[in-house]
Design an enzyme around this catalytic site. Structure first.
Site, PDB file in Angstrom:
ATOM      1  N   ASP A  35       0.861  -1.182   0.000  1.00  0.00           N
ATOM      2  CA  ASP A  35       0.000   0.000   0.000  1.00  0.00           C
ATOM      3  C   ASP A  35       0.889   1.220   0.000  1.00  0.00           C
ATOM      4  OD1 ASP A  35      -2.342  -1.337   0.285  1.00  0.00           O
ATOM      5  OD2 ASP A  35      -2.330  -1.275   2.468  1.00  0.00           O
ATOM      6  N   ASP A  61      29.688 -29.964  21.810  1.00  0.00           N
ATOM      7  CA  ASP A  61      29.131 -29.290  20.622  1.00  0.00           C
ATOM      8  C   ASP A  61      27.970 -28.353  20.930  1.00  0.00           C
ATOM      9  OD1 ASP A  61      30.773 -30.049  18.640  1.00  0.00           O
ATOM     10  OD2 ASP A  61      29.400 -31.438  17.637  1.00  0.00           O
TER      11      ASP A  61
HETATM   12  P1  ATP Z   1      -3.576   3.147   0.057  1.00  0.00           P
HETATM   13  O1  ATP Z   1      -4.483   2.202  -0.653  1.00  0.00           O
HETATM   14  O2  ATP Z   1      -2.231   3.193  -0.515  1.00  0.00           O
HETATM   15  O3  ATP Z   1      -3.577   3.009   1.545  1.00  0.00           O
HETATM   16  P2  ATP Z   1      -5.455   5.361   0.136  1.00  0.00           P
HETATM   17  O4  ATP Z   1      -5.528   5.594   1.589  1.00  0.00           O
HETATM   18  O5  ATP Z   1      -5.502   6.574  -0.711  1.00  0.00           O
HETATM   19  O6  ATP Z   1      -4.130   4.620  -0.294  1.00  0.00           O
HETATM   20  P3  ATP Z   1      -8.035   4.185   0.272  1.00  0.00           P
HETATM   21  O7  ATP Z   1      -8.066   4.198   1.744  1.00  0.00           O
HETATM   22  O8  ATP Z   1      -8.629   3.051  -0.478  1.00  0.00           O
HETATM   23  O9  ATP Z   1      -6.585   4.362  -0.280  1.00  0.00           O
HETATM   24  O10 ATP Z   1      -8.712   5.541  -0.195  1.00  0.00           O
HETATM   25  C1  ATP Z   1      -8.985   5.749  -1.547  1.00  0.00           C
HETATM   26  C2  ATP Z   1      -9.445   7.139  -1.754  1.00  0.00           C
HETATM   27  O11 ATP Z   1     -10.653   7.360  -1.043  1.00  0.00           O
HETATM   28  C3  ATP Z   1      -8.488   8.203  -1.216  1.00  0.00           C
HETATM   29  O12 ATP Z   1      -7.521   8.531  -2.153  1.00  0.00           O
HETATM   30  C4  ATP Z   1      -9.418   9.347  -0.900  1.00  0.00           C
HETATM   31  O13 ATP Z   1      -9.645  10.114  -2.048  1.00  0.00           O
HETATM   32  C5  ATP Z   1     -10.710   8.663  -0.508  1.00  0.00           C
HETATM   33  N1  ATP Z   1     -10.833   8.577   0.948  1.00  0.00           N
HETATM   34  C6  ATP Z   1      -9.953   8.145   1.839  1.00  0.00           C
HETATM   35  N2  ATP Z   1     -10.419   8.204   3.085  1.00  0.00           N
HETATM   36  C7  ATP Z   1     -11.657   8.702   3.007  1.00  0.00           C
HETATM   37  C8  ATP Z   1     -12.696   9.001   3.952  1.00  0.00           C
HETATM   38  N3  ATP Z   1     -12.545   8.810   5.256  1.00  0.00           N
HETATM   39  N4  ATP Z   1     -13.854   9.500   3.483  1.00  0.00           N
HETATM   40  C9  ATP Z   1     -14.033   9.692   2.179  1.00  0.00           C
HETATM   41  N5  ATP Z   1     -13.119   9.442   1.237  1.00  0.00           N
HETATM   42  C10 ATP Z   1     -11.946   8.947   1.627  1.00  0.00           C
END
Ligand code: ATP
Length: 926
Positions: free
Chosen positions: A333, A750
């Site tokens: 990730d 040993d």
């Molecule tokens: P990785 O997969 O490398 O951990 P990431 O944290 O960006 O990266 P996800 O957690 O799947 O991956 O999040 C994907 C996308 O969703 C993010 O890039 C962001 O735009 C959106 N996102 C993340 N957290 C939230 C949240 N709490 N509420 C709404 N949207 C979110």
């Protein structure tokens, strides 16, 4: 303290939540901390005692019933009956000492493994004294109000309320792996554990959220009752242990066959007395059985896992140590693993332009500016709207540290950044949340990448507010907010937003988009019950508000870790939910890929055939905007290419990939219980660099096991050689080594140096080599050749030479070789001494495979030197202690003989150093 009692589950399911709250003397604001402490004291911690372990006495006795031990018991009896009482007693004594030593090793390994389990506390979010708090699961008590969400392991039997979309995997109780939907109302399905509004301890939340009141904890829970019934814990045997068992068995069979052959030859060819022939054959058997191998290996693995734990990598089973060393690809990730997960919002984009946000970290140390001047929020309705959504669509609390230390975050870093943003704008999120009461939440999931809430505004109009990934937001918006008024979202608007997004993503910034919809009189959802607000009905026809851009810098240690992987020929494949441009920008910045890497999005991946994907994963590739479910396919295709795959994950949907990977790695800080459950290894600091350290440690442990094996097999040939000489010469050359002397080496001298080799530090070039090929055996050809050929043969020549040398000093060949008396004792003693001194050289030589011992420090491994000291002390005792002289047929050596012995190790050591130097030159390794 109020008296509380857990009640029958079905009864608990039927009453109202208010009644339950009253019954458990709780309030809507939760228990008071004082009351919770009292309950914890009186009713005990919320823990499950697993079934009993095998009894300690049985484990102890098992060490005296192995084939080798039985052989020694029998031999002792035969010696007694043959009138060799001292020999008989000595054999038994050696057997007892060896058994105790094995037990100690087993015990130490178990202790090491147990201590790892304690290093992984689980937490639960409770409401106490009206405040949300994170406590350890053990501290949860009956009557506590707590929250659960997707990925959590349910900490107690509990009645749920305010649930949203909740589904629970109850397979640990029912064996049924399809998740069961749960909801607030009472309904009883079929069979046990079927109450719709009850969640059970030990089950796992697969989606949704809920509040709950604990109605039973610890052994009072249904899971506790079942655990009590399970008899004993199963003993797990790992492949490496299986391989070693197999190896030991094979060598034992060979040893016994040789023993029988030697026995027959001694009786019929040399005409040796039967009882003595048996003891003689026993020497042969003892020489070849690698006794003590399994406990030492288990201990070595357990100690390896402890060292890994110190480097923030917790292994759940010993077997993974071996697999770690074979890892060829890491699917990682991005957020939090490669980057710091310290989000700072530094830009906002709205239809009317760009805004800058100053200050960094989770502290309110900046402001929102436009063209260098602070923005007046009362005049900017769009910005106001965005900040309101950021404050309301948020489940995270940030407790800033007034002394400037790390802020405490209860929730996710992304949302914490939004909290800080609102604070910079002077908005009190808590007050806002009270003003606009939340009716429902459609929780974030990494598949659709959106989170939506439904609130009521001051006029009572329901409001849908969403935040999420830009691509997901654009898919649900058809209007855009401009100066406080929505207008249709044109293709031109979309292009412009995407351009802005790309421009920031190229700098490695993550973006989050915001939208809303007022459920006015003409809206189909107006006047409907809150249950009608679903992902399908609510997340559409939204008004796009704007974007926030946040920086999440790479971890500082990542650069070196990535370089280490490259040297060790381990590829890294970034698999992230973030946008392709951001992903690539970060990947290139930290050196995982070059600018030419192919970026494959989740949508593209769905279109690709297995063959295409297999080709893609064999090259430079990044996966972006993928859902965790995609990870499973990526891992599978890597494996289809013959790779050994380590894969990271934190969310509930990561579990299949974590299980599928050869090494599933869960995040200890931010990971869900589900991910931790599915993983083989847990990173206590969520840091990619810790994976690389663990791989290095895995390689080290495996290579130490080989060093250890090489060392103990080393002495076999010189131990067996005297018997061969005895037979070949039809007894003309009396036995140059007695059975007791063979036992001394194998079960005495040993042991300690061998243990020392098990804890040797990593060899300098260990991460310069490619991963160990799969299915390579611990007992490799190189080890066989070195142990039996190179080192073994040399030691045989030296020890037999020493035997003849001593006879020579005593007058041979003028007089015949002594077969009894002082001269014979001296000759066998020097042969024994020569083997021990050859083993001293071997202990040093085995410390490295190709590096010079000087490069790791001649004296850096104290245990080996201690072992060598004890070794010399032991044979000195055997030589000079009259009682021991009698049993071991030893005699005092003179200065010349001692001089001879002390001259043995150095040339052997220097010769091996020369050989390693040559290998390094030829193979161009460090
Ligand atoms: P990785 O997969 O490398 O951990 P990431 O944290 O960006 O990266 P996800 O957690 O799947 O991956 O999040 C994907 C996308 O969703 C993010 O890039 C962001 O735009 C959106 N996102 C993340 N957290 C939230 C949240 N709490 N509420 C709404 N949207 C979110």
């Amino acid at each position: 303290m109020k008296h509380v009692e857990s009640t029958k589950i079905d009864e608990t399911a039927k009453v109202t939540v208010e009644e339950l709250i009253e019954r458990f003397h709780t309030q809507k604001s939760g228990l008071t901390q004082h009351e919770a402490d009292e309950r914890l004291k009186n009713y005990g911690p919320n823990t499950i005692r697993q079934g009993k372990r095998q009894s300690e006495i049985l484990i102890f006795l098992e060490n005296f019933t192995s084939l080798m031990a039985i052989l020694l018991w029998v031999s002792g009896i035969i010696a007694l009956f043959a009138g060799m009482m001292e020999l008989g007693i000595a054999i038994w004594a050696v057997n007892v000492i060896n058994g105790c030593f094995s037990y100690w090793q087993q015990h130490a390994a178990q202790k090491a493994t147990d201590s790892l389990k304690k290093m992984l506390p689980a937490y639960v979010k409770v409401i106490r004294d009206g405040q949300a708090k994170q406590i350890r699961v053990e501290q949860l008590v009956i009557g506590d109000l707590f929250q659960i969400q997707a990925g959590d392991s349910v900490p107690a039997d509990a009645r749920i309320f305010n649930s949203s979309n909740l589904a629970v995997d109850e397979s640990s109780l029912t064996g049924e792996s399809v998740p069961v939907e749960k909801a607030d109302g009472y309904r009883h399905g079929d069979g046990e554990f079927a109450q719709q509004n009850i969640v059970f301890a030990g089950t796992i939340v697969t989606k949704g959220t809920a509040h709950a009141i604990a109605v039973a904890t610890g052994m009072q829970t249904e899971f506790g009752r079942i655990a009590q019934l399970t008899e004993t814990q199963k003993k797990v045997i790992y492949p490496l242990q299986r391989e070693l068992n197999h190896l030991t068995r094979q060598l034992t069979v060979i040893a016994i066959m040789l023993g029988v052959a030697f026995f027959l030859l001694a009786v019929f060819f040399v005409h040796y007395p039967i009882a003595q022939s048996f003891i003689f054959a026993l020497g042969m058997i003892v020489a070849f059985i690698p006794e003590g191998l399994l406990p030492t290996v288990t201990l070595s693995l357990a100690q390896g896992t402890q060292r890994m734990a110190k480097k923030h990598a917790l292994l759940k089973n010993l077997n993974s140590v071996e697999t770690l060393g074979e890892t060829t690809v890491i699917c990682s990730d991005k957020t939090g693993t490669l980057t710091q997960n310290q989000m700072t919002i530094n830009h906002i984009w709205l239809a009317d332009g760009d805004y800058e946000v100053t200050g960094t970290g989770y502290v309110n140390n900046g402001q929102i500016q436009s063209n260098g001047a602070a923005v007046d929020l009362t005049r900017n309705r769009d910005l106001n709207r965005l900040l309101t959504i950021a404050a309301l669509n948020n489940d995270t609390e940030v407790n800033e540290d007034p002394t400037g230390g790390q802020a405490k975050i209860l929730g996710t870093p992304t949302e914490a950044a939004l909290v800080i943003l609102t604070r910079k704008a002077g908005i009190d999120a808590k007050m806002l949340q009270q003003q606009f009461s939340r009716l429902k939440e459609l929780p974030f999931d990494s598949g659709r990448k959106l989170m939506t809430i439904i609130t009521k505004d001051s006029k009572g109009t329901p409001l849908i507010e969403t935040k999420g990934a830009l691509s997901s937001e654009l898919a649900i918006c058809d209007q855009i907010l401009v100066n406080g008024t929505p207008r249709p979202l044109t293709a031109g608007d979309r292009r412009q937003i995407e351009q802005v997004n790309a421009q920031y993503a190229k700098q490695g910034l993550r973006t989050l988009a915001f939208s809303y919809r007022e459920v006015g009189a003409s809206d189909p959802l107006n006047q409907t019950a809150i249950d009608a607000y679903t992902i399908e009905t609510a997340e559409k026809h939204m008004v796009f508000v704007g974007l926030v851009m946040m920086a999440d810098p790479p971890r500082p240690e990542i650069f070196a870790a990535v370089k280490n992987c490259q040297r060790a020929k381990i590829r890294i494949i970034m698999v992230t939910g973030d946008s392709p441009i951001t992903a690539k920008s970060i990947a290139v910045r930290i050196g995982i890929t070059s600018d030419k890497a192919r970026v494959i999005s989740g949508d593209e991946l769905d279109q690709m055939s297995d063959a295409d994907l297999r080709r893609a994963v064999s090259g430079e590739v990044i996966f972006a905007r993928v859902a965790p479910e995609h990870k499973f396919r990526i891992v599978s295709m890597c494996q289809a290419n013959g790779e050994i795959v380590a894969s990271t994950g934190d969310g509930v949907n990561d579990a299949p990939a974590l299980k599928r990977a050869d090494i599933g790695i869960a995040m200890g800080l931010t990971g869900t219980d589900v991910a931790k459950d599915a993983a083989d290894m847990i990173l206590t600091d969520d840091n990619f660099a810790s994976i690389v350290s663990a791989i290095e440690e895995g390689r080290t442990v495996y290579s130490n096991l080989q060093k250890f094996l090489l060392y103990i097999l080393n002495s076999n040939v010189p131990e067996a050689a005297p018997s061969v000489i005895f037979l070949v010469t039809r007894g003309l050359v009396p036995l140059p080594l007695t059975v007791m002397q063979i036992l001394t080496v194998d079960l005495g001298t040993d042991l300690l140096p061998a243990l020392g080799l098990g804890i040797e530090k990593a060899e300098p070039g260990i991460m310069d080599q490619p991963p160990r090929p799969q299915n390579s055996h611990l007992l490799s050809h190189a080890i066989i050749w070195k142990a039996f050929g190179l080192y073994g043969l040399t030691a045989s020549i030296i020890s037999t030479g020493a035997y003849f040398f001593m006879n020579y000093l005593n007058g041979w060949p003028k007089i015949p070789l002594a077969s009894s008396g002082v001269a014979y004792a001296e000759a066998t003693t020097i042969a024994l001494g020569a083997i021990v001194f050859c083993q001293i050289a071997a202990a040093m030589n085995c410390r490295t495979q190709t590096s010079s011992v000087f490069s790791i420090g001649l004296f850096s491994n104290h245990r080996i030197w201690l072992g060598i000291g004890v070794e010399i002390g032991l044979i000195a005792c055997l030589m000079y202690q009259p009682f021991l002289q009698e049993i071991f047929n030893t005699g005092p050596l003179n200065v010349v003989a001692w001089g001879f012995l002390f001259c043995i190790p150095l040339p052997l050591f220097l010769f091996e150093e020369g050989r390693k130097w040559l290998v390094r030159r030829i193979k161009h390794v460090r």
